[in-house]
Design a protein around this motif. Structure first.
Motif, mmCIF file in Angstrom:
data_model
loop_
_atom_site.group_PDB
_atom_site.id
_atom_site.type_symbol
_atom_site.label_atom_id
_atom_site.label_comp_id
_atom_site.label_asym_id
_atom_site.label_seq_id
_atom_site.Cartn_x
_atom_site.Cartn_y
_atom_site.Cartn_z
ATOM 1 N N LEU A 1 29.207 3.057 18.147
ATOM 2 C CA LEU A 1 30.014 1.940 18.636
ATOM 3 C C LEU A 1 30.646 1.176 17.477
ATOM 4 C CD1 LEU A 1 27.732 0.661 21.528
ATOM 5 C CD2 LEU A 1 29.840 1.992 21.733
ATOM 6 N N LYS A 2 29.905 1.021 16.386
ATOM 7 C CA LYS A 2 30.459 0.358 15.200
ATOM 8 C C LYS A 2 31.524 1.233 14.541
ATOM 9 C CE LYS A 2 27.467 -0.975 12.243
ATOM 10 N NZ LYS A 2 26.313 -1.275 11.404
ATOM 11 N N ALA A 3 31.266 2.527 14.395
ATOM 12 C CA ALA A 3 32.186 3.443 13.706
ATOM 13 C C ALA A 3 33.532 3.559 14.429
ATOM 14 C CB ALA A 3 31.545 4.814 13.566
ATOM 15 N N THR A 4 33.530 3.418 15.740
ATOM 16 C CA THR A 4 34.779 3.513 16.495
ATOM 17 C C THR A 4 35.512 2.180 16.572
ATOM 18 O OG1 THR A 4 33.543 3.193 18.549
ATOM 19 C CG2 THR A 4 34.033 5.469 17.910
ATOM 20 N N GLY A 5 34.891 1.120 16.044
ATOM 21 C CA GLY A 5 35.539 -0.188 16.025
ATOM 22 C C GLY A 5 35.495 -0.931 17.348
ATOM 23 N N LEU A 6 34.655 -0.476 18.283
ATOM 24 C CA LEU A 6 34.578 -1.145 19.586
ATOM 25 C C LEU A 6 33.705 -2.392 19.543
ATOM 26 C CD1 LEU A 6 34.316 1.987 21.904
ATOM 27 C CD2 LEU A 6 36.333 0.601 21.381
ATOM 28 N N VAL A 7 32.870 -2.511 18.517
ATOM 29 C CA VAL A 7 32.054 -3.714 18.317
ATOM 30 C C VAL A 7 32.164 -4.125 16.852
ATOM 31 C CG1 VAL A 7 30.419 -3.179 20.171
ATOM 32 C CG2 VAL A 7 29.944 -2.406 17.857
ATOM 33 N N GLN A 8 31.830 -5.374 16.578
ATOM 34 C CA GLN A 8 31.934 -5.893 15.220
ATOM 35 C C GLN A 8 30.667 -5.702 14.411
ATOM 36 O OE1 GLN A 8 34.836 -7.183 13.958
ATOM 37 N NE2 GLN A 8 35.672 -6.430 15.879
ATOM 38 N N SER A 9 29.517 -5.637 15.104
ATOM 39 C CA SER A 9 28.250 -5.561 14.377
ATOM 40 C C SER A 9 27.223 -4.737 15.135
ATOM 41 C CB SER A 9 27.690 -6.974 14.163
ATOM 42 O OG SER A 9 27.259 -7.515 15.402
ATOM 43 N N GLY A 10 26.179 -4.352 14.419
ATOM 44 C CA GLY A 10 25.085 -3.620 15.041
ATOM 45 C C GLY A 10 24.351 -4.461 16.074
ATOM 46 N N GLY A 11 24.233 -5.759 15.796
ATOM 47 C CA GLY A 11 23.582 -6.660 16.750
ATOM 48 C C GLY A 11 24.340 -6.747 18.056
ATOM 49 N N GLU A 12 25.663 -6.798 17.961
ATOM 50 C CA GLU A 12 26.496 -6.829 19.174
ATOM 51 C C GLU A 12 26.327 -5.531 19.955
ATOM 52 O OE1 GLU A 12 31.195 -7.220 20.503
ATOM 53 O OE2 GLU A 12 30.675 -7.272 18.380
ATOM 54 N N ALA A 13 26.346 -4.399 19.247
ATOM 55 C CA ALA A 13 26.179 -3.098 19.901
ATOM 56 C C ALA A 13 24.825 -3.007 20.587
ATOM 57 C CB ALA A 13 26.332 -1.977 18.868
ATOM 58 N N GLN A 14 23.783 -3.467 19.909
ATOM 59 C CA GLN A 14 22.436 -3.417 20.465
ATOM 60 C C GLN A 14 22.356 -4.220 21.772
ATOM 61 O OE1 GLN A 14 19.388 -4.209 17.602
ATOM 62 N NE2 GLN A 14 17.854 -4.645 19.143
ATOM 63 N N THR A 15 22.935 -5.403 21.781
ATOM 64 C CA THR A 15 22.926 -6.247 22.976
ATOM 65 C C THR A 15 23.661 -5.577 24.132
ATOM 66 O OG1 THR A 15 22.810 -8.240 21.631
ATOM 67 C CG2 THR A 15 23.591 -8.512 23.884
ATOM 68 N N LEU A 16 24.806 -4.975 23.855
ATOM 69 C CA LEU A 16 25.584 -4.313 24.903
ATOM 70 C C LEU A 16 24.830 -3.143 25.513
ATOM 71 C CD1 LEU A 16 29.036 -4.430 23.115
ATOM 72 C CD2 LEU A 16 28.321 -5.800 25.071
ATOM 73 N N VAL A 17 24.155 -2.369 24.665
ATOM 74 C CA VAL A 17 23.365 -1.234 25.152
ATOM 75 C C VAL A 17 22.201 -1.741 26.000
ATOM 76 C CG1 VAL A 17 21.864 0.679 24.466
ATOM 77 C CG2 VAL A 17 24.047 0.331 23.299
ATOM 78 N N GLU A 18 21.487 -2.750 25.506
ATOM 79 C CA GLU A 18 20.343 -3.312 26.233
ATOM 80 C C GLU A 18 20.765 -3.917 27.568
ATOM 81 O OE1 GLU A 18 18.782 -6.064 23.363
ATOM 82 O OE2 GLU A 18 17.480 -4.538 22.458
ATOM 83 N N ASP A 19 21.990 -4.432 27.658
ATOM 84 C CA ASP A 19 22.499 -5.034 28.892
ATOM 85 C C ASP A 19 23.043 -4.001 29.872
ATOM 86 O OD1 ASP A 19 21.792 -7.512 27.923
ATOM 87 O OD2 ASP A 19 23.837 -8.124 27.415
ATOM 88 N N GLY A 20 22.992 -2.713 29.504
ATOM 89 C CA GLY A 20 23.435 -1.651 30.411
ATOM 90 C C GLY A 20 24.935 -1.498 30.514
ATOM 91 N N LEU A 21 25.664 -1.887 29.488
ATOM 92 C CA LEU A 21 27.126 -1.824 29.527
ATOM 93 C C LEU A 21 27.691 -0.536 28.927
ATOM 94 C CD1 LEU A 21 27.886 -5.522 28.553
ATOM 95 C CD2 LEU A 21 27.815 -4.494 30.835
ATOM 96 N N VAL A 22 26.814 0.378 28.496
ATOM 97 C CA VAL A 22 27.257 1.624 27.880
ATOM 98 C C VAL A 22 26.725 2.801 28.703
ATOM 99 C CG1 VAL A 22 27.207 3.022 25.780
ATOM 100 C CG2 VAL A 22 27.236 0.526 25.608
ATOM 101 N N LYS A 23 27.614 3.753 28.981
ATOM 102 C CA LYS A 23 27.209 4.959 29.713
ATOM 103 C C LYS A 23 27.176 6.153 28.766
ATOM 104 C CE LYS A 23 28.799 3.865 34.342
ATOM 105 N NZ LYS A 23 29.661 4.333 35.449
ATOM 106 N N TYR A 24 26.172 6.982 28.951
ATOM 107 C CA TYR A 24 25.982 8.209 28.170
ATOM 108 C C TYR A 24 26.064 9.377 29.139
ATOM 109 C CZ TYR A 24 23.318 11.753 25.565
ATOM 110 O OH TYR A 24 22.916 12.900 24.944
ATOM 111 N N ASN A 25 27.110 10.195 29.004
ATOM 112 C CA ASN A 25 27.340 11.328 29.907
ATOM 113 C C ASN A 25 27.285 10.909 31.373
ATOM 114 O OD1 ASN A 25 27.721 13.114 27.764
ATOM 115 N ND2 ASN A 25 25.541 13.533 27.615
ATOM 116 N N GLY A 26 27.935 9.775 31.679
ATOM 117 C CA GLY A 26 28.069 9.318 33.058
ATOM 118 C C GLY A 26 26.939 8.456 33.586
#
Length: 68
Positions: free
Chosen positions: A17-42
């Motif tokens: 998520l950081k490498a693609t520029g969709l989030v600004q930081s690892g902490g932001e990415a971690q929160t989004l994943v924990e909140d269920g906002l990211v899908k993996y293979n559907g």
């Protein structure tokens, strides 16, 4: 769709998520994943250290990331 060329065997979900520029930081990415906002293979996936590999599709907001 964003195509991400994988260098190596895998990339952790948060790093992707950081490498693609969709989030600004690892902490932001971690929160989004924990909140269920990211899908993996559907499917919603809550694992922040998930190993993403070639052929996987990640969905976040209106973005799709194809791992090549």
């Amino acid at each position: 769709m964003i195509q991400f060329k994988l260098e190596g065997e895998f990339i952790p979900m948060i790093a992707l998520l950081k490498a693609t520029g969709l989030v600004q930081s690892g902490g932001e990415a971690q929160t989004l994943v924990e909140d269920g906002l990211v899908k993996y293979n559907g499917q919603v996936d809550y694992r922040k250290r998930l190993k993403v590999r070639k052929g996987d599709i990640i969905e976040f907001m209106s973005h799709k990331i194809e791992i090549i």
